[in-house]
Each structure stands twice: as structure tokens, then as C-alpha cells.
Scaffold this motif. Sequence first.
Motif, PDB file in Angstrom:
ATOM      1  N   THR A 138      24.303   4.258  67.075  1.00  0.00           N
ATOM      2  CA  THR A 138      24.536   2.966  66.800  1.00  0.00           C
ATOM      3  C   THR A 138      23.890   2.870  65.288  1.00  0.00           C
ATOM      4  O   THR A 138      24.542   2.179  64.153  1.00  0.00           O
ATOM      5  CB  THR A 138      23.867   1.909  67.578  1.00  0.00           C
ATOM      6  OG1 THR A 138      24.485   2.192  68.717  1.00  0.00           O
ATOM      7  CG2 THR A 138      24.286   0.484  67.032  1.00  0.00           C
ATOM      8  N   LYS A 139      22.713   3.433  65.231  1.00  0.00           N
ATOM      9  CA  LYS A 139      21.901   3.200  63.869  1.00  0.00           C
ATOM     10  C   LYS A 139      22.712   4.197  62.932  1.00  0.00           C
ATOM     11  O   LYS A 139      22.995   3.799  61.641  1.00  0.00           O
ATOM     12  CB  LYS A 139      20.527   4.076  64.091  1.00  0.00           C
ATOM     13  CG  LYS A 139      19.583   4.135  62.816  1.00  0.00           C
ATOM     14  CD  LYS A 139      18.307   4.605  63.307  1.00  0.00           C
ATOM     15  CE  LYS A 139      18.084   6.142  63.165  1.00  0.00           C
ATOM     16  NZ  LYS A 139      16.782   6.523  63.036  1.00  0.00           N
ATOM     17  N   ALA A 140      23.092   5.539  63.113  1.00  0.00           N
ATOM     18  CA  ALA A 140      23.889   6.332  62.241  1.00  0.00           C
ATOM     19  C   ALA A 140      25.200   5.594  61.710  1.00  0.00           C
ATOM     20  O   ALA A 140      25.521   5.622  60.367  1.00  0.00           O
ATOM     21  CB  ALA A 140      24.230   7.689  62.923  1.00  0.00           C
ATOM     22  N   GLN A 141      25.794   4.789  62.470  1.00  0.00           N
ATOM     23  CA  GLN A 141      27.078   4.111  62.143  1.00  0.00           C
ATOM     24  C   GLN A 141      26.659   3.079  61.234  1.00  0.00           C
ATOM     25  O   GLN A 141      27.435   2.906  60.438  1.00  0.00           O
ATOM     26  CB  GLN A 141      27.588   3.497  63.405  1.00  0.00           C
ATOM     27  CG  GLN A 141      29.074   2.873  63.256  1.00  0.00           C
ATOM     28  CD  GLN A 141      29.910   3.770  62.665  1.00  0.00           C
ATOM     29  OE1 GLN A 141      30.142   5.069  63.234  1.00  0.00           O
ATOM     30  NE2 GLN A 141      31.039   3.389  61.906  1.00  0.00           N
ATOM     31  N   ALA A 142      25.738   2.301  61.528  1.00  0.00           N
ATOM     32  CA  ALA A 142      25.252   1.224  60.733  1.00  0.00           C
ATOM     33  C   ALA A 142      24.968   1.781  59.253  1.00  0.00           C
ATOM     34  O   ALA A 142      25.181   1.154  58.240  1.00  0.00           O
ATOM     35  CB  ALA A 142      24.149   0.236  61.330  1.00  0.00           C
ATOM     36  N   LEU A 143      24.032   2.768  59.289  1.00  0.00           N
ATOM     37  CA  LEU A 143      23.640   3.406  57.914  1.00  0.00           C
ATOM     38  C   LEU A 143      24.793   3.923  57.247  1.00  0.00           C
ATOM     39  O   LEU A 143      24.830   3.791  55.892  1.00  0.00           O
ATOM     40  CB  LEU A 143      22.699   4.364  58.178  1.00  0.00           C
ATOM     41  CG  LEU A 143      21.277   4.130  58.549  1.00  0.00           C
ATOM     42  CD1 LEU A 143      20.426   5.186  59.120  1.00  0.00           C
ATOM     43  CD2 LEU A 143      20.138   3.424  57.642  1.00  0.00           C
ATOM     44  N   TYR A 144      25.692   4.688  58.014  1.00  0.00           N
ATOM     45  CA  TYR A 144      26.897   4.958  57.360  1.00  0.00           C
ATOM     46  C   TYR A 144      27.919   4.007  56.607  1.00  0.00           C
ATOM     47  O   TYR A 144      28.305   4.148  55.552  1.00  0.00           O
ATOM     48  CB  TYR A 144      27.793   5.853  58.318  1.00  0.00           C
ATOM     49  CG  TYR A 144      29.233   6.212  57.981  1.00  0.00           C
ATOM     50  CD1 TYR A 144      29.276   7.085  56.791  1.00  0.00           C
ATOM     51  CD2 TYR A 144      30.210   5.933  58.738  1.00  0.00           C
ATOM     52  CE1 TYR A 144      30.603   7.558  56.373  1.00  0.00           C
ATOM     53  CE2 TYR A 144      31.487   6.324  58.113  1.00  0.00           C
ATOM     54  CZ  TYR A 144      31.499   6.983  57.184  1.00  0.00           C
ATOM     55  OH  TYR A 144      33.131   7.630  56.548  1.00  0.00           O
ATOM     56  N   GLU A 145      27.866   2.809  57.309  1.00  0.00           N
ATOM     57  CA  GLU A 145      28.758   1.742  56.743  1.00  0.00           C
ATOM     58  C   GLU A 145      28.187   1.166  55.835  1.00  0.00           C
ATOM     59  O   GLU A 145      28.761   0.832  54.573  1.00  0.00           O
ATOM     60  CB  GLU A 145      29.177   0.701  57.743  1.00  0.00           C
ATOM     61  CG  GLU A 145      30.020   1.014  58.975  1.00  0.00           C
ATOM     62  CD  GLU A 145      30.095   0.339  60.192  1.00  0.00           C
ATOM     63  OE1 GLU A 145      29.632  -0.807  60.147  1.00  0.00           O
ATOM     64  OE2 GLU A 145      30.604   0.658  61.349  1.00  0.00           O
ATOM     65  N   LYS A 146      26.789   0.854  55.657  1.00  0.00           N
ATOM     66  CA  LYS A 146      26.180   0.484  54.678  1.00  0.00           C
ATOM     67  C   LYS A 146      25.766   1.175  53.396  1.00  0.00           C
ATOM     68  O   LYS A 146      25.764   0.665  52.176  1.00  0.00           O
ATOM     69  CB  LYS A 146      24.843  -0.325  55.230  1.00  0.00           C
ATOM     70  CG  LYS A 146      25.183  -1.340  56.040  1.00  0.00           C
ATOM     71  CD  LYS A 146      24.038  -2.471  55.918  1.00  0.00           C
ATOM     72  CE  LYS A 146      24.269  -3.526  57.012  1.00  0.00           C
ATOM     73  NZ  LYS A 146      23.240  -4.717  57.146  1.00  0.00           N
ATOM     74  N   LEU A 147      25.473   2.419  53.749  1.00  0.00           N
ATOM     75  CA  LEU A 147      24.853   3.102  52.406  1.00  0.00           C
ATOM     76  C   LEU A 147      25.863   4.272  52.041  1.00  0.00           C
ATOM     77  O   LEU A 147      25.743   5.006  51.358  1.00  0.00           O
ATOM     78  CB  LEU A 147      23.538   3.757  52.835  1.00  0.00           C
ATOM     79  CG  LEU A 147      22.567   2.694  53.436  1.00  0.00           C
ATOM     80  CD1 LEU A 147      21.267   3.462  53.708  1.00  0.00           C
ATOM     81  CD2 LEU A 147      22.240   1.701  52.478  1.00  0.00           C
ATOM     82  N   GLY A 148      26.997   4.597  52.953  1.00  0.00           N
ATOM     83  CA  GLY A 148      27.894   5.784  52.851  1.00  0.00           C
ATOM     84  C   GLY A 148      28.519   5.775  51.600  1.00  0.00           C
ATOM     85  O   GLY A 148      28.605   6.969  51.099  1.00  0.00           O
ATOM     86  N   ALA A 149      29.246   4.896  51.012  1.00  0.00           N
ATOM     87  CA  ALA A 149      29.959   5.079  49.891  1.00  0.00           C
ATOM     88  C   ALA A 149      28.935   5.303  48.855  1.00  0.00           C
ATOM     89  O   ALA A 149      29.045   6.326  48.010  1.00  0.00           O
ATOM     90  CB  ALA A 149      30.423   3.565  49.592  1.00  0.00           C
ATOM     91  N   GLU A 150      27.722   4.689  48.472  1.00  0.00           N
ATOM     92  CA  GLU A 150      27.002   4.969  47.497  1.00  0.00           C
ATOM     93  C   GLU A 150      26.145   6.195  47.531  1.00  0.00           C
ATOM     94  O   GLU A 150      26.109   6.868  46.573  1.00  0.00           O
ATOM     95  CB  GLU A 150      25.925   3.961  47.447  1.00  0.00           C
ATOM     96  CG  GLU A 150      24.827   4.012  46.221  1.00  0.00           C
ATOM     97  CD  GLU A 150      24.156   2.352  46.004  1.00  0.00           C
ATOM     98  OE1 GLU A 150      24.281   1.810  46.620  1.00  0.00           O
ATOM     99  OE2 GLU A 150      23.337   2.783  45.446  1.00  0.00           O
ATOM    100  N   ASN A 151      26.082   6.707  48.677  1.00  0.00           N
ATOM    101  CA  ASN A 151      25.269   7.892  48.904  1.00  0.00           C
ATOM    102  C   ASN A 151      26.286   9.241  49.328  1.00  0.00           C
ATOM    103  O   ASN A 151      25.856  10.391  49.533  1.00  0.00           O
ATOM    104  CB  ASN A 151      24.234   7.847  50.042  1.00  0.00           C
ATOM    105  CG  ASN A 151      23.270   6.992  49.474  1.00  0.00           C
ATOM    106  OD1 ASN A 151      22.176   7.316  48.854  1.00  0.00           O
ATOM    107  ND2 ASN A 151      23.253   5.556  50.124  1.00  0.00           N
TER     108      ASN A 151
END
Lengths: 500, 500
Positions: A138-151
Amino acid sequence: MSYASLEETFYRLAQLEHANAILGWDQQVMMPAKGNEARGKALAELAVMRAEILQAPQLADSFAAAGQALSNLEPWQQANFHEMKTTWQRASALPTELIEQEAMTLNECEHAWRTLRAENDWQSFEPMLQKVFDITRTKAQALYEKLGAENGYDNPYDALLDTFDPGSRMRTIDPVFRELKSELPGLLQQVLEKQNTATPALMQSQPISAEQQKPLAKALMAVLGYDFNGGRLDEAAHPFSGGVPDDSRITTRYDEANVINGLMAVIHETGHASYEMNLPKEWRYKPVGNSMGMTVHESQSLFFEMQLGHSQAFVEALVPMLEQHLSPQPVFAADNILKLVNKVEPGLIRVYADEVTYPLHVILRYELERDLILGNAKVSDIPERWNAAMQGYLGLNTEGDYKNGPMQDVHWPSGAIGYFPSYTLGAMTAAQLFAAMNKAIPDVQQQIAALNFQPVFNWLSENIWQKGRSLSYHQLLTEATGESLNSQFFLNHIRSRYLG
Amino acid sequence: MSYASLEETFYRLAQLEHANAILGWDQQVMMPAKGNEARGKALAELAVMRAEILQAPQLADSFAAAGQALSNLEPWQQANFHEMKTTWQRASALPTELIEQEAMTLNECEHAWRTLRAENDWQSFEPMLQKVFDITRTKAQALYEKLGAENGYDNPYDALLDTFDPGSRMRTIDPVFRELKSELPGLLQQVLEKQNTATPALMQSQPISAEQQKPLAKALMAVLGYDFNGGRLDEAAHPFSGGVPDDSRITTRYDEANVINGLMAVIHETGHASYEMNLPKEWRYKPVGNSMGMTVHESQSLFFEMQLGHSQAFVEALVPMLEQHLSPQPVFAADNILKLVNKVEPGLIRVYADEVTYPLHVILRYELERDLILGNAKVSDIPERWNAAMQGYLGLNTEGDYKNGPMQDVHWPSGAIGYFPSYTLGAMTAAQLFAAMNKAIPDVQQQIAALNFQPVFNWLSENIWQKGRSLSYHQLLTEATGESLNSQFFLNHIRSRYLG
């Protein structure tokens, strides 16, 4: 003023981190047992205060304003801004309830693990580990969605890798691990055949007390450039390095039956501490002045331990030190020490593994945790996949032996998912750096043989230590070695040391 | 909800205090020299965070609301409210500029003092000490004006006393110090005459190493109820106690030429630590659960050291322990130890003073700092007044000897003005408590002679330790002993021990 106000905020965070580092060191080295509850509460409250600082609403404005004026800043300030922004984004990406739920889940699982591991009880452990992987997904998914594009995350597992090791991605790990996986099992067979024909190493015939080992350990640290005015050596159940750059402490565990073991742990931790001690002074208390992620940190400890410490030139120079501090005995002959430290033997336990088999332990864990996070494996698959991989990579059966199988490491029960790759990436980075240094300093082997490490330290300082966090891992490695991570340096190092 | 929100705020402050306590201990006991700058910055930032928490605007509303609903609270909660409110009022009474200016002034003066004291340089020291007294007067005046009416301060000096020792006032100190001043010089002459006719004490004939002393010190601490699962014994330049209640640590300095010296320091610090270790568990992390001010703390260390440790029953019981840990020698005869520890001799230095002359050192300092704060003396008067008082109280000339005169203590240069009285108030309190305990437990002397301290600890626990900060000093002492502070207990103790 926005960039300056961000620096002030992160100055405060650095001071909280100082408190956290020293309190954590004290907890492991000095604190009496009954102090643990109060210490836990204090550390938890400092963590809450850190989170509150990073979640303050006005930070968004400061980052926006500073981001627009980025071109007015020096390059190091831009790098500092990037580090601050990443820390802030990560801290504000997750809902508070998720963070609290995660803390409880991890606390429960790690606590239970300490007992269940000893009891080899996978049945009771599995549902708790399931919860850990569920919440981490769940945490990984949330981080991926929020920060994935920029990072530039390709998937949720990248978000976890990035936590421990900024810039680390599946797409860069997969190819190098694939190369190790295809080469190492074959190399291992050749090494075993070669070592089986040699006479076995002599073992120490009598115990050597910790009191006798300690002055030797300190003398060795001094030779390795460790500054005792800026650190300490103590004993702890597990060797570790801690503290802050200006007060960079290490611990070791003295093995009375095997002096060399304890010394190599000291060399390893001295590598970690040397990195911290030599971070750029002008960037103290700023994120850009911190050490890089786990891969670069481990590359420094393994540079000291494996590249230097296990080398013939170093071991030959070590012998007179051993004989000066301890009574001479046959076990301390250079050839014998080299046999001892470079003994290769497939085993069940990662932390006892030699440098040839170690990457296979790591790859096993990497493949499993990656598939678990990406939904391509289930927690209940772990024992079977573990056994299959151990059979395939090392020819060992772990069926029913959970204790020495998938329950051996603290990482998963404590939520450190995405951490394992950095051990082997560190070993590969160390080999690549060592090769580059040998090229840059033609007489460095003679210098090492004379225990003159100044040229080594100068090279590491210029290429790694003094860079702090101003470059990405890729930039750092490319500027230091001329290319990005290349598994051939590690494989060549293995061939040359074990089959040369 | 207002009282509850105050408890939350003070819970956070308690955790910051935990960090402060352990970082401070580490700084004195473990930290390498180069770590000092970073440590100073971390401690300063924690102090700023504490100040910000206490100066948050919403606290005023919470205190007002909770204050109106006070009658709904349990008595211990009311006491807790009072403690919180006092802390808050004190923290918000002074303008930020004054606090910053004070910090700089103290830092400068204390730093300079370390060099100037060694050089006996009063001329250079005087203007810096002048600044310290100037700013402390300003501070005392501000505290007096803002908090005086509510707290019953008669003058600005009361505001300083109250900082170190809640409830301490000039009007209660003056009469008891007057009694000591009129009695002690005469008693001192009688004691000196008596001791001069006795054969002098034997001194230790050979050095005893710290390694030999340490197990003895630990065994003695264990006999005195110290729980090593909740604390540690280490070495430091000056013996002190630190940490938090559940992790209450002490340090000592081993004197190789005089084992008894080091042991008595250990007993003293064990008294401080026993108080902290036995504070009420149900009030952890709440101000009402803290120890009282400096007088009560010093009363516990002096109860252990002077009332118990220097007594005949205790020393006789100590001899077998000494002989068990060290080789028997004539210096360890009970009579000889008693002569050593109870030797009275007027001297220039307060920290080396015996218990007969110690109060005169304190009274000298009290009278001087009180007059300086109230404008009845000038800093330039100090050397002359010091010499006059030392002549009058102890018959010693200190003219021109600033180093061993008014420059000997760290208190004034570091701004601890209003602190000195607590040493002697503590000694008096210890004597009064010891007398009450002897009355309450008729066979306590036999118990002490058998090294069975449980009845002593039970009495202290019930009357002092378990009270935390729930009572005022006056209430605490009256409930424990039946009366308020009475100098006759201390004077009788002196008469009985030295002239009996």
C-alpha cells in the motif's frame, strides 16, 4: 528568502537527527535494560516532531517559491534543494493513519519474529509477515502514484528502493544482477574445486581475550586513518557504525577464538566511519552534506574490508602488527590469514557468507521481495521459492528450516523491504572504485604494502567523501570511474582473487 | 480538554528533556573532543524548541481554561497543573532578546573563566562577571515583577532562588543561616581542639588502581540498593549523576592514593540516583513526577554520604567489604576510616570542605550574591568582602589569591546565582530527615550495622521519593519530620559526631 527558510527548517531537522543518532547509539551500546521503554518513547516523540516539521503547511509555499528561483542558486544549493524537496515529498506523501498503522504492524511483527525465529515457527510468522507486505505494498503504491512521475519510478518497488538508495531502480538492478546470476554459480564451482585441493587453513589454537584484541583493533583503526578525537570504538552484539560526522563511532564484537574475524569487522566499520568523518565540513547540517544511500555507504565499508583488508598486500603488512600486539603463532602467517578470510563455502546464512556466495543470497531476496511487492508472488510462496533458489544457486536444501531460511533476517519483519540489493550493489561499486583507483595511482599496491594509505584516502576523499550528496549515484560513479555500474569489475575481482 | 492538552504538551517537553539528559551525559562521559561543536548546536536547538513550545500563544488559553476547572481535578493533577504553570510562566516571562543576550554573556564569561582562573587574573575577569551580574539582576527584576505576587517573592533574589529550588525564599533562609553563622565558628574551634589532641589518621601506603576500586564501588552501590539494570557507573572528571529516572547513571573519579575518597563520592551520587530511580512510576513524563529542587536532591545525596556513609555503624559494616575486595591494611580499620572521612580542617576551597566548615563557605557566597542582586554590593567589592568573610568565619587570608578565592567556583561565571544556598539547606534537611527516621525506626542503627538498608529505603521512599513533586518543600519536610526546617538538627548532628 524561501531557500534560506528551507535551510533553517532542515538545520533543525539535522539537530533532531543528531539527537536520534546519539540516542540510538547509546541504546545499543550503553543503555541499561530498564531504560528501554523511556528511550523508545523519546525516540518516537522525536520522530513525530520531525514528521510535524516536514508536514507544516507553509513548506509547500517555500518549496514552490524556492523552486522558481532555482537558477539564482549555486549548483550545490540546487542539489541541496533537491535533497530537501525529496525528503519533504516523501514525508508528506503518506496519510498519517497509514504511517501509524505501519509502525504498529512492524513493531508487532519484529517483536514476534525474535521469538518465532528461535522456535522455527513459520506458521505463526506468516500471517504477520503477510500484514507487513500488505501495508508495504500500500505504501509503495502511494509513493509510486505521488512521486513516480517526478522521480522516474517504473513501478511501486522502485519507490521502496529509492528510500534506502536514492536513484536505485529495478531497470538498473535487473541487468547487473542477471549477469552475476549467470556467472557466479559457475565461478563458485571452480573456486570450490581449487580450494578443495589446497591444504586447509590453520585455526587459532588458543583463545585471545578481548582485552588483548582491543589495542590491536585501535592501532589498526589508526593506521586506517580513523581519528579517535572524532569517534570511539566500543563493543556491541552486532558491529555497527553510528553517531554524526564529527563524532563517528563504531562498535565490534571480539571473537576470542578468531582474532581475524573481529579485525575484519573493525576494518569494515572503519570504512563506514571514514566516509562519515570526511564528509564536506562546509555543508554540515545540510542534506547535501550527508552521505549517499546504502549502496555507496556499503561500497566504502567493503572497499576497506574486501578490496583492501582481504588483499595480499594488506594482509602481509598486517602480520607485523599482529605479532607486535599478540604472541607470534603459525595462524598469523600471511598465507594462512588469506586462506582464512578468503575461504569460500556455500552456507545457509547470509551474514556469514563469503564474497562469492553473498550476492546469490542477496539476489534470492531481491527477486522474492520484488515479486511480492509487484503482486507476482504471495507470502505463502516464500518457503518453497526460498528452497528452490537455495538449491539452484548454492545447492543447499532449506526445506522446513525456516530459522536458517526465510526467517533469518530482521529486514522483512522490520519493514526494510528494498534494502537487500544495496549490499551487492555496494560490493560491485567497491570493486569498480578499487579498479579505478589502481589505474589512477599506479604505485598504490606498494603504498598499501607499506601501510601508507594516504594516497587511497586522498583518492576516496576527492571522488566520494567530499562529494557529500551533491551528485546522483550515477554521476558519482561515472565521474570517479568513467562509466556506470558494470558487473565485470566485481566478477573480475572474484576471478583474480579466487582463480588467479 | 484543556488540562489534557497541557499534559500532552508537557509529555513532549519530557521527551525533549530525556534527549537533553542523555546527550548531556554522553557529552561529559563518552563524547570525543571533536564532537563538541556539533553537540553544542544540537543541545542549543533542543533548547530553542523547548522555548518555542512553552511560548506558543495557545498555551495561555489552555492554562486559563484548565485553571477554571481546577476543582474537577485530583489533588495530584492540581499539583501537576501548578508545576506546568510555573514552568510556562517562567519560560514566557522574559523577552527573547534578554534570553539570547544572557546566553551569550554566560558563554563568554564561563569560557574566559576557565583560563583566567588558572592565571589568577581577577582584573580581566571582573568586567565579565560584572556583565553576568548585570544581566542576572535584569532577569531577576523581570521575574520578580511578573511572577512575584503570585509566587510570594519579597524581592528579585527570591525569583532566582525559586529557579533552582521551588519555594526557597530569603525570609526562610536568613534565620537558619543566621543560626549556623552564630554557632558554627565556635563549634569549629572546639572540634579543632579535640581533633588536635587525637593521633592523626593513617594514610594509604600504596596506590590502589581504578581497576581494583571499580568492583568494590559497584558492590557498595548494590548494597545501597542501586539497580544496575536501571543505570550505570562510569568515570568522569567530576562525579555527577544524570540520565532519566528509568536510566539513572552516576560517575565517579577514582583516587588511587585514597580509596575512601572515591567511595564516598560513589555513595553521594548513589543517593542522587536512588531518588531519581524511585520516583513514582505512575507519574512518569509528568512534571508532578519529577524530583524536587536542588535542596531536596542534595538532602538525599548527603543523607547517603554524610548521615549514613560517615557514620560509625556504616563504616564498621564497610570494613569487611573493603577487606574482601582489597588486601587488608591498617588504613582500613573502622576507627581510622572515621578519622579520615570526618577530619575537620578550615581550607580555601569549598568542594574539599568538611561538613563543619562547608556551610560557612556557602553562607559567604549567599550573603555576597544576595547583596549583589539586591544592589547592596558591587562586583568590585567581591575580593575584599571574600577575604573579610574567610578571615571572620575560618581565620584564613585570601588576599590576592583569587584563584582559590572568589574565582574558584563555576557557578557565578555560568550564571547559577541563587544556587549555593541549596548545598547547606540540603545538609540541614538531611540531618532533620535522619533524625526523624531514627525516631520512626527504633532499631535502624542495628539494621545499618548489618548493611540492611531496606528499612531506610522504605522510609525515604514513603516520605520523599514517592512524593515526586506533589508537595511543596515545606509540606514535604513537615509531613516527614513534623516540623519545618530547623537548624538544630544539623547543629546537633555536628555536636554529636564531632564533640560527642
